[in-house]
Design a protein around this motif. Structure first.
Motif, short mmCIF file in Angstrom:
data_model
loop_
_atom_site.label_atom_id
_atom_site.label_comp_id
_atom_site.label_asym_id
_atom_site.label_seq_id
_atom_site.Cartn_x
_atom_site.Cartn_y
_atom_site.Cartn_z
N LEU A 150 -6.53 36.28 32.15
CA LEU A 150 -7.25 36.00 30.92
C LEU A 150 -6.28 35.78 29.77
N VAL A 151 -6.55 34.73 28.98
CA VAL A 151 -5.79 34.46 27.76
C VAL A 151 -6.79 34.29 26.62
N ALA A 152 -6.29 34.30 25.40
CA ALA A 152 -7.15 34.16 24.23
C ALA A 152 -6.48 33.26 23.21
N LEU A 153 -7.29 32.40 22.59
CA LEU A 153 -6.83 31.46 21.58
C LEU A 153 -7.33 31.88 20.21
N VAL A 154 -6.41 31.94 19.23
CA VAL A 154 -6.78 32.22 17.84
C VAL A 154 -6.15 31.16 16.94
N ILE A 155 -6.71 31.00 15.76
CA ILE A 155 -6.29 29.93 14.85
C ILE A 155 -5.99 30.49 13.47
N TRP A 156 -4.89 30.04 12.88
CA TRP A 156 -4.62 30.18 11.45
C TRP A 156 -5.18 28.90 10.85
N PRO A 157 -6.36 28.92 10.25
CA PRO A 157 -7.09 27.68 9.94
C PRO A 157 -6.24 26.65 9.19
N GLY A 158 -6.12 25.48 9.81
CA GLY A 158 -5.39 24.38 9.21
C GLY A 158 -3.89 24.53 9.21
N VAL A 159 -3.36 25.62 9.80
CA VAL A 159 -1.93 25.90 9.72
C VAL A 159 -1.27 25.96 11.09
N ASP A 160 -1.85 26.73 12.03
CA ASP A 160 -1.20 26.95 13.31
C ASP A 160 -2.21 27.55 14.30
#
Length: 293
Positions: A224-234
């Motif tokens: 299992l892996v998980a994706l997160v976002i720094w909105p508009g940055v990375d």
């Protein structure tokens, strides 16, 4: 002619932004970077654990090194660290000087507010450095072991031949490419914006399996892996280990099993992720089925 390449070490998934200085600008920068007082023994160093967000500047001299400075070194808040270098810079506000040259940033799709965002991150990192005395690690109760997950082997990843060239996506998928792999690149379908709606389908093109209802539970096959976002940055990725905890690799920095609050990670949804405030999805990596580049 003096030439400098200055990398702003801030991203985890995408390549870091770079400022290149030459001629008069480079000479001005080198004058500001001349070492002055040696740092005191109790001066804050760089935090030993990797952190998400700004981690200082990596300064490389592309021609003959200036006297007193190594070929490559780090700077954070006027403090310089490198071979035979543990000193204050002549200009203790060098990061402000660099921001005044922000027009020279070479980076793709940087947000319009990047200079302001960077200032906030520089301030956050200053607070982290000043509070960098060892803190007690919080260990949560172990969950059910994930027998198919990769071993936690930071020593394998954290060596000069691999660490700088593999990012969070490489680590999460347990796939070494030495290319700072980007979701979708191997399939010719790389993400176009730094959003869940763009990065998630790009990873699916690489044959990761979207599993939004996984709810932090180990899959019967794969890991299992998980994706997160720094909105508009990375973007950033985590992976779940055999002991039920999550680990990650912030950009080209070492692998760690701690979040930004120095706490082990039983669930990435509740971890201190710094600017990566948007949790996108869980995904499953089937060993031997994916290809990233």
């Amino acid at each position: 002619m003096a030439q400098l390449r200055i990398t702003i070490d801030i991203f985890s998934g995408r390549p870091n932004p770079v400022i290149e200085l030459a001629g008069k600008d480079a000479a001005d920068a080198l004058e500001r970077l001349q070492p002055t007082a040696r740092l005191a023994k109790d001066a804050p160093g760089l935090p030993s654990a990797p952190t998400l967000g700004y981690r200082g500047l990596v300064i490389e001299q592309l021609d003959k090194p200036a006297k007193g400075l190594p070929k490559s070194f780090r700077l954070a808040h006027g403090d310089m660290f490198g071979p035979r270098l543990l000193h204050r810079a002549a200009d203790e506000s060098f990061e402000d000087f660099l921001l005044s040259r922000a027009r020279g940033l070479k980076g793709r799709n940087l947000p319009a507010n990047f200079p302001a965002l960077l200032r906030r991150e520089i301030a956050r990192f200053r607070d982290l450095r000043e509070a960098a005395a060892p803190r007690k690690r919080i260990l949560w109760p172990l969950r059910r072991p994930c027998e198919c997950a990769p071993l936690y082997e930071p020593g394998w990843w954290n060596v000069p031949a691999r660490q700088p060239f593999n990012n969070c996506y490489n680590y999460a998928t347990n796939y070494r490419t030495d290319t700072f792999a980007q979701p979708g690149n191997a399939a010719g379908a790389q993400y176009t914006t730094l959003t869940c709606a763009s990065v998630r389908p790009a990873a699916i093109k690489d044959q990761l399996i979207d599993s939004p209802n996984a709810n932090n539970k180990c899959p019967k096959e794969g890991h299992l892996v998980a994706l997160v976002i720094w909105p508009g940055v990375d973007y950033h990725w985590y992976r779940k280990g055999r002991n039920g905890y999550w680990t990650h690799k912030p950009g080209g920095t070492p692998v760690t099993n701690l979040d930004n609050s120095n706490v082990t990670i039983p669930d990435p949804r509740t971890a201190d992720r710094g600017g990566y405030t948007q949790f996108c999805t869980f995904m499953v990596v089937m060993h031997g089925h994916i290809k990233i580049a």
